[in-house]
Design a protein around this motif. Sequence first.
Motif, PDB file in Angstrom:
ATOM      1  N   GLN A  20       0.634  -1.126   0.094  1.00 19.55           N
ATOM      2  CA  GLN A  20       0.234   0.089   0.081  1.00 19.55           C
ATOM      3  C   GLN A  20       0.880   1.281   0.004  1.00 19.55           C
ATOM      4  O   GLN A  20       0.132   2.378  -0.239  1.00 19.55           O
ATOM      5  CB  GLN A  20      -0.838   0.019   1.434  1.00 19.55           C
ATOM      6  CG  GLN A  20      -1.999  -1.222   1.039  1.00 19.55           C
ATOM      7  CD  GLN A  20      -2.864  -1.212   2.461  1.00 19.55           C
ATOM      8  OE1 GLN A  20      -2.643  -0.513   3.473  1.00 19.55           O
ATOM      9  NE2 GLN A  20      -3.705  -2.292   2.549  1.00 19.55           N
ATOM     10  N   GLU A  22       2.701   4.127  -1.290  1.00 18.56           N
ATOM     11  CA  GLU A  22       2.467   4.817  -2.604  1.00 18.56           C
ATOM     12  C   GLU A  22       3.770   5.194  -3.513  1.00 18.56           C
ATOM     13  O   GLU A  22       3.650   4.654  -4.658  1.00 18.56           O
ATOM     14  CB  GLU A  22       1.872   6.321  -2.548  1.00 18.56           C
ATOM     15  CG  GLU A  22       0.320   6.205  -2.023  1.00 18.56           C
ATOM     16  CD  GLU A  22      -0.267   7.306  -1.699  1.00 18.56           C
ATOM     17  OE1 GLU A  22      -0.041   8.529  -2.501  1.00 18.56           O
ATOM     18  OE2 GLU A  22      -1.074   7.642  -0.979  1.00 18.56           O
ATOM     19  N   SER A  23       4.881   5.533  -2.742  1.00 23.54           N
ATOM     20  CA  SER A  23       6.059   5.615  -3.753  1.00 23.54           C
ATOM     21  C   SER A  23       6.647   4.321  -3.817  1.00 23.54           C
ATOM     22  O   SER A  23       7.093   3.436  -3.014  1.00 23.54           O
ATOM     23  CB  SER A  23       7.081   6.462  -2.738  1.00 23.54           C
ATOM     24  OG  SER A  23       8.259   6.277  -3.101  1.00 23.54           O
ATOM     25  N   LYS A  79       5.180   8.589   4.454  1.00 20.37           N
ATOM     26  CA  LYS A  79       5.268   9.325   3.209  1.00 20.37           C
ATOM     27  C   LYS A  79       6.751  10.368   3.360  1.00 20.37           C
ATOM     28  O   LYS A  79       7.190  10.526   2.323  1.00 20.37           O
ATOM     29  CB  LYS A  79       4.168  10.415   3.437  1.00 20.37           C
ATOM     30  CG  LYS A  79       3.118   9.856   2.286  1.00 20.37           C
ATOM     31  CD  LYS A  79       1.807  10.966   2.293  1.00 20.37           C
ATOM     32  CE  LYS A  79       1.109  10.671   1.039  1.00 20.37           C
ATOM     33  NZ  LYS A  79      -0.261   9.940   1.661  1.00 20.37           N
TER      34      LYS A  79
END
Length: 141
Positions: A20, A22-23, A79
């Motif tokens: 999961q 994102e990057s 993040k």
Amino acid sequence: MAYELKTKETDQSVIEFIEQVESEKKKEDAYKLLDIFTETTGYEAKMWGPSIIGFGSYHYKYDSGHEGDAPLVGFSPRKAKISIYFAPGDPNREELLNKFGKHTSGKACVYVNKMADIDVEVLKALITQSIAFLKATYPGN
């Protein structure tokens, strides 16, 4: 009123959690860290709370009477930066951090932007030292 710990071991899948992220670069680094921590600690990775991947566990009790369980070491691909969790209070940590590479540090956390910024051998030494410190500080775990 009893204080409820937010960070507890859960049954959430570590792989699903990493998937999961994102990057793509951070996801790749998370898998590298998963391999390094698993190999270095000998413990299976477990989710602690919604976002910390922890290895092993210990029970602590402070002079204040506050007590609980926590992972011996762990990390979280957040993040902004990757948070790496080592033993708080280890007086020998600073010496290794001086050789670690580009990072910032808090009380129990060390923050890195990416794996390429750090020395993996020093990371392994930090993991090993942190576990030894916690086992000596909280015997019987």
